[in-house]
Motif scaffolding. Structure first.
Motif, mmCIF file in Angstrom:
data_model
loop_
_atom_site.group_PDB
_atom_site.id
_atom_site.type_symbol
_atom_site.label_atom_id
_atom_site.label_comp_id
_atom_site.label_asym_id
_atom_site.label_seq_id
_atom_site.Cartn_x
_atom_site.Cartn_y
_atom_site.Cartn_z
ATOM 1 N N CYS A 124 52.729 45.228 31.242
ATOM 2 C CA CYS A 124 52.525 46.529 30.579
ATOM 3 C C CYS A 124 53.213 46.523 29.223
ATOM 4 N N CYS A 158 47.021 54.832 30.141
ATOM 5 C CA CYS A 158 46.776 55.229 31.530
ATOM 6 C C CYS A 158 47.352 56.615 31.794
ATOM 7 N N CYS A 210 43.089 49.524 30.433
ATOM 8 C CA CYS A 210 44.446 49.058 30.074
ATOM 9 C C CYS A 210 44.331 47.825 29.167
#
Ligand code: SF4
Length: 69
Positions: free
Chosen positions: A10, A16, A55
């Motif tokens: 991430c 998100c 993502c």
């Protein structure tokens, strides 16, 4: 469906959380953390699938709930 976020991957863009704040929150450093145990209510599963696809670093993973026994 349950979601998890790999914090090694991430990058903290927060997309998100923007798309699905009911499922993803951001920690103090801006990285995504699934709320609760990561379980996604049935009505939000489509949105979760979109968030996973959107993502930029492919850091979100999902797993099916085990079949009831
Ligand atoms: S969209 Fe991906 S990179 Fe951005 S905060 Fe969520 S998990 Fe992290």
């Amino acid at each position: 469906v349950k979601v998890s976020v790999d914090h090694d991957i991430c990058a903290g863009f927060g997309l998100c959380n923007d798309a699905l704040p009911e499922v993803f929150e951001l920690d103090d450093l801006g990285f995504s953390v699934p709320r609760g145990d990561g379980s996604v209510p049935a009505q939000l599963e489509a949105g979760a699938a979109e968030a996973i696809a959107a993502c930029p670093t492919h850091a979100i993973f999902s797993e099916r709930d085990p079949a009831p026994s």
